[in-house]
Motif scaffolding. Structure first.
Motif, PDB file in Angstrom:
ATOM      1  N   UNK A  56       0.821  -1.215   0.000  1.00  0.00           N
ATOM      2  CA  UNK A  56       0.000   0.000   0.000  1.00  0.00           C
ATOM      3  C   UNK A  56       0.844   1.250   0.000  1.00  0.00           C
ATOM      4  N   UNK A  57       2.035   1.181   0.611  1.00  0.00           N
ATOM      5  CA  UNK A  57       2.913   2.354   0.652  1.00  0.00           C
ATOM      6  C   UNK A  57       3.312   2.794  -0.745  1.00  0.00           C
ATOM      7  N   UNK A  58       3.602   1.831  -1.639  1.00  0.00           N
ATOM      8  CA  UNK A  58       4.000   2.178  -3.005  1.00  0.00           C
ATOM      9  C   UNK A  58       2.845   2.833  -3.751  1.00  0.00           C
ATOM     10  N   UNK A  59       1.646   2.315  -3.573  1.00  0.00           N
ATOM     11  CA  UNK A  59       0.479   2.894  -4.239  1.00  0.00           C
ATOM     12  C   UNK A  59       0.213   4.316  -3.715  1.00  0.00           C
ATOM     13  N   UNK A  60       0.320   4.476  -2.403  1.00  0.00           N
ATOM     14  CA  UNK A  60       0.125   5.799  -1.837  1.00  0.00           C
ATOM     15  C   UNK A  60       1.184   6.779  -2.297  1.00  0.00           C
ATOM     16  N   UNK A  61       2.432   6.312  -2.382  1.00  0.00           N
ATOM     17  CA  UNK A  61       3.519   7.181  -2.834  1.00  0.00           C
ATOM     18  C   UNK A  61       3.307   7.606  -4.285  1.00  0.00           C
ATOM     19  N   UNK A  62       2.866   6.690  -5.130  1.00  0.00           N
ATOM     20  CA  UNK A  62       2.586   7.036  -6.524  1.00  0.00           C
ATOM     21  C   UNK A  62       1.452   8.054  -6.618  1.00  0.00           C
ATOM     22  N   UNK A  63       0.405   7.839  -5.832  1.00  0.00           N
ATOM     23  CA  UNK A  63      -0.714   8.779  -5.823  1.00  0.00           C
ATOM     24  C   UNK A  63      -0.251  10.168  -5.397  1.00  0.00           C
ATOM     25  N   UNK A  64       0.430  10.243  -4.254  1.00  0.00           N
ATOM     26  CA  UNK A  64       0.861  11.535  -3.730  1.00  0.00           C
ATOM     27  C   UNK A  64       1.882  12.220  -4.610  1.00  0.00           C
ATOM     28  N   UNK A  65       2.805  11.460  -5.176  1.00  0.00           N
ATOM     29  CA  UNK A  65       3.818  12.057  -6.043  1.00  0.00           C
ATOM     30  C   UNK A  65       3.191  12.621  -7.306  1.00  0.00           C
ATOM     31  N   UNK A  66       2.289  11.858  -7.934  1.00  0.00           N
ATOM     32  CA  UNK A  66       1.631  12.331  -9.153  1.00  0.00           C
ATOM     33  C   UNK A  66       0.837  13.609  -8.883  1.00  0.00           C
ATOM     34  N   UNK A  67       0.090  13.628  -7.779  1.00  0.00           N
ATOM     35  CA  UNK A  67      -0.723  14.802  -7.448  1.00  0.00           C
ATOM     36  C   UNK A  67       0.150  16.025  -7.207  1.00  0.00           C
ATOM     37  N   UNK A  68       1.237  15.855  -6.470  1.00  0.00           N
ATOM     38  CA  UNK A  68       2.098  16.988  -6.137  1.00  0.00           C
ATOM     39  C   UNK A  68       2.942  17.463  -7.310  1.00  0.00           C
ATOM     40  N   UNK A  69       3.313  16.561  -8.211  1.00  0.00           N
ATOM     41  CA  UNK A  69       4.038  16.989  -9.406  1.00  0.00           C
ATOM     42  C   UNK A  69       3.218  17.986 -10.210  1.00  0.00           C
ATOM     43  N   UNK A  70       1.910  17.749 -10.277  1.00  0.00           N
ATOM     44  CA  UNK A  70       1.035  18.649 -11.040  1.00  0.00           C
ATOM     45  C   UNK A  70       0.723  19.917 -10.249  1.00  0.00           C
ATOM     46  N   UNK A  71       0.332  19.761  -8.999  1.00  0.00           N
ATOM     47  CA  UNK A  71      -0.116  20.918  -8.210  1.00  0.00           C
ATOM     48  C   UNK A  71       1.022  21.881  -7.886  1.00  0.00           C
ATOM     49  N   UNK A  72       2.234  21.360  -7.724  1.00  0.00           N
ATOM     50  CA  UNK A  72       3.373  22.193  -7.310  1.00  0.00           C
ATOM     51  C   UNK A  72       4.325  22.487  -8.463  1.00  0.00           C
ATOM     52  N   UNK A  73       3.823  22.475  -9.674  1.00  0.00           N
ATOM     53  CA  UNK A  73       4.685  22.674 -10.841  1.00  0.00           C
ATOM     54  C   UNK A  73       5.295  24.073 -10.917  1.00  0.00           C
ATOM     55  N   UNK A  74       4.859  24.981 -10.051  1.00  0.00           N
ATOM     56  CA  UNK A  74       5.443  26.323 -10.007  1.00  0.00           C
ATOM     57  C   UNK A  74       6.791  26.343  -9.283  1.00  0.00           C
ATOM     58  N   UNK A  75       7.135  25.285  -8.566  1.00  0.00           N
ATOM     59  CA  UNK A  75       8.343  25.282  -7.729  1.00  0.00           C
ATOM     60  C   UNK A  75       9.637  25.470  -8.523  1.00  0.00           C
ATOM     61  N   UNK A  76       9.848  24.773  -9.654  1.00  0.00           N
ATOM     62  CA  UNK A  76      11.112  24.980 -10.371  1.00  0.00           C
ATOM     63  C   UNK A  76      11.363  26.430 -10.760  1.00  0.00           C
ATOM     64  N   UNK A  77      10.327  27.134 -11.181  1.00  0.00           N
ATOM     65  CA  UNK A  77      10.501  28.541 -11.536  1.00  0.00           C
ATOM     66  C   UNK A  77      10.975  29.376 -10.369  1.00  0.00           C
ATOM     67  N   UNK A  78      10.448  29.091  -9.192  1.00  0.00           N
ATOM     68  CA  UNK A  78      10.864  29.825  -7.998  1.00  0.00           C
ATOM     69  C   UNK A  78      12.332  29.537  -7.677  1.00  0.00           C
ATOM     70  N   UNK A  79      12.732  28.289  -7.784  1.00  0.00           N
ATOM     71  CA  UNK A  79      14.115  27.918  -7.477  1.00  0.00           C
ATOM     72  C   UNK A  79      15.085  28.592  -8.444  1.00  0.00           C
ATOM     73  N   UNK A  80      14.747  28.581  -9.728  1.00  0.00           N
ATOM     74  CA  UNK A  80      15.635  29.184 -10.733  1.00  0.00           C
ATOM     75  C   UNK A  80      15.753  30.691 -10.523  1.00  0.00           C
ATOM     76  N   UNK A  81      14.635  31.335 -10.121  1.00  0.00           N
ATOM     77  CA  UNK A  81      14.649  32.795  -9.944  1.00  0.00           C
ATOM     78  C   UNK A  81      15.457  33.231  -8.731  1.00  0.00           C
ATOM     79  N   UNK A  82      15.420  32.451  -7.661  1.00  0.00           N
ATOM     80  CA  UNK A  82      15.956  32.946  -6.396  1.00  0.00           C
ATOM     81  C   UNK A  82      17.130  32.156  -5.827  1.00  0.00           C
ATOM     82  N   UNK A  83      17.620  31.179  -6.578  1.00  0.00           N
ATOM     83  CA  UNK A  83      18.831  30.465  -6.155  1.00  0.00           C
ATOM     84  C   UNK A  83      19.755  30.341  -7.364  1.00  0.00           C
ATOM     85  N   UNK A  84      21.027  30.012  -7.151  1.00  0.00           N
ATOM     86  CA  UNK A  84      21.953  29.834  -8.275  1.00  0.00           C
ATOM     87  C   UNK A  84      21.823  28.484  -8.968  1.00  0.00           C
TER      88      UNK A  84
END
Length: 506
Positions: A56-84
């Motif tokens: 069940x842990x693998x299924x839950x991890x796949x669910x949570x990872x897929x959801x967060x990859x889509x919902x938090x897709x703004x994160x890379x832009x923030x990292x590139x703008x404010x870090x080296x």
């Protein structure tokens, strides 16, 4: 037939996560939360737990990872703008963040399967597992209940059971429906429908009563300021004076519109003051020449060995109130975990060091206003709202959120943040006003409805009229998650007892 394929549970779990993420901007589909949750439960029960090929842990991890990859897709832009860091590392960081935030769902998957083997009824097993998963720490606490706030009727029960309780209830309903359809188990459907009726009745009956109380309550006139300060601007040499002039000009507009109090966003004032300061220079300080005040200002205060992300009430007579210091700091934004042990982290996220958490809550008071302040992402945290609701002198009659969203300007983060903040108003049955730099200005009514909203692209103000409610503390404000924690504990005891009986019988 498709569910009998060897990898079907894993594919279904990932698909469920992608559907679940449709509740996030720009799609903003609340029903996707419930459909995704239902598919997640189906992936966990695709075959009997005793014959499971995948934990069940693998299924839950796949669910949570897929959801967060889509919902938090703004994160890379923030990292590139404010870090080296380069873009490839930023996208790798998104993957790692999504996996880390999927750990709570991995816990839910594990616990669902474990309880199912021990013959806990499917709706209750899934609900307890989802409830337990909400306690997993997260950098961006985007939650199941937050996705439902666009339909306020679905989250009204939060005044009794809180945000985590909302997740518990809807997980129970989704699992009951899926169990009844897949296994033709009528009791699961009856239990799910009974829970749905309780939630919807509460959602239909309580908001009109709360709105009636709002209409009887006194009204305040609060001006919210969006100064349009760029993320790096406050650190640029010579820009502090420009920022202050802009804040004073916007405050003048707010006061001319009739505001009796003006609210500046998080860390809006570019100068630091002593943490112990109780006076400011009128005209040259927070309250500028020609302004009446008071101003509730986000400010960085310096102590002997550290600094605080704070809010103070500055009066027209030059007085400064005792500060409300932010208690829960944002990881990598205000403090860097393991910075002393890993110097590379400290160097890379240099902006995220040097702040200390506050030690106690302080309600800021002016006239009839008693303001519980939630600083930045604190209005996404259910425990923070209960803390901000009271101090040693009493309870708040209005909630105030001050936020700086310049770091995420132009991304989905501001809207995700706003969706979560609605739950704080419902949990405590208090109006919530939000002053956000480079984000939406809004008034969230105690019913959970966003009553007034503006998203100015340029610096601007919004006059809102929150009601100053003195309703008794809600059941959730008094007891928090304790009732559901007790229920979850009883379910676990039941499961362990059943396991022991089965071992004894064998």
């Amino acid at each position: 037939m498709l569910l009998r394929h060897r990898h079907a549970p894993l594919v279904l779990a990932a698909l469920a996560g992608l559907v679940f993420a449709l509740t996030a901007p720009p799609t903003n589909l609340p029903w996707a939360t419930l459909l995704g949750l239902s598919l997640f439960h189906l992936s966990l029960t695709a075959e009997p737990a005793q014959r499971s090929r995948f934990p069940g842990a693998l299924r839950g991890l796949l669910f949570g990872t897929a959801a967060n990859l889509v919902a938090l897709r703004f994160v890379p832009g923030v990292i590139v703008r404010f870090t080296p860091l380069p873009a490839v590392v930023a996208y790798l960081a998104l993957v790692l963040l999504a996996c880390a935030q999927g750990l709570g769902w991995a816990l839910s998957g594990t616990l669902t399967r474990w309880l199912s083997v021990r013959q806990v009824p499917p709706p209750l097993a899934f609900a307890v597992a989802i409830f337990a998963g909400t306690y997993a720490p997260a950098v961006f606490p985007w939650t199941l209940a937050g996705g439902l706030t666009q339909w306020p009727i679905l989250v009204q029960i939060a005044d009794i059971v809180g945000e985590r309780g909302v997740a518990f209830c809807w997980a129970f309903i989704c699992a009951g429906v899926i169990s009844s359809l897949r296994y033709r188990h009528p009791p699961s459907l009856v239990a799910a429908l009974a829970m749905a009726c309780v939630l919807l009745r509460h959602g239909l009956v309580v908001p009109p009563a709360v709105e009636a109380a709002r209409q009887r309550a006194p009204q305040a006139r609060i001006g919210l300021v969006q100064p349009g300060t760029e993320a790096r601007e406050r650190w640029e040499k010579g820009r502090a004076e420009v920022i202050v002039k802009r804040l004073h000009a916007l405050t003048k507009v707010s006061e001319l519109d009739g505001a009796e109090l003006t609210v500046w966003p998080e860390a809006a004032y570019p100068y630091t003051l002593s943490h112990e300061a109780r006076r400011d220079d009128y005209g040259a300080g927070i309250v500028g020449y020609g302004l009446r005040g008071p101003i509730l200002a986000g400010i960085i205060l310096r102590g002997p060995d550290t600094s605080y992300n704070s809010a103070v009430l500055a009066g027209g007579d030059g007085s400064i109130s005792r500060s409300q210091d932010k208690i829960r700091l944002l990881a990598f934004g205000e403090h860097v975990p393991f910075a002393e042990e890993v110097p590379w982290l400290k160097k890379t996220f240099a902006r995220g060091t040097g702040l200390s958490p506050g030690k106690q809550n302080v309600i800021l008071r002016h006239g009839a206003l008693s303001m519980g302040v939630l600083n930045c992402f604190e209005d996404t945290l259910t425990g923070a709202s209960r803390d901000a609701f009271r101090d040693e002198r009493g309870t708040a009659n209005v909630l105030v959120n001050i936020t700086n969203d310049a770091w995420f300007h132009g991304s989905a983060e501001s809207v995700l943040h706003e969706h979560l903040s609605v739950l704080r108003a419902v949990e405590l049955r208090r109006d919530l006003v939000r002053a956000v730099n480079q984000g939406p200005l809004s008034l969230v009514a105690a019913t959970g409805a966003i009553e007034t909203r503006s998203y100015p692209a340029e610096p601007g103000t919004l006059l809102v009229r929150p009601r100053l409610l003195d309703l008794p503390p809600t059941l959730y404000a008094r007891h928090g998650d304790v009732p559901l924690l007790v229920l979850a504990g009883l379910v676990l005891v039941f499961a362990l007892a059943r396991a022991r009986l089965r071992r004894a019988a064998s």
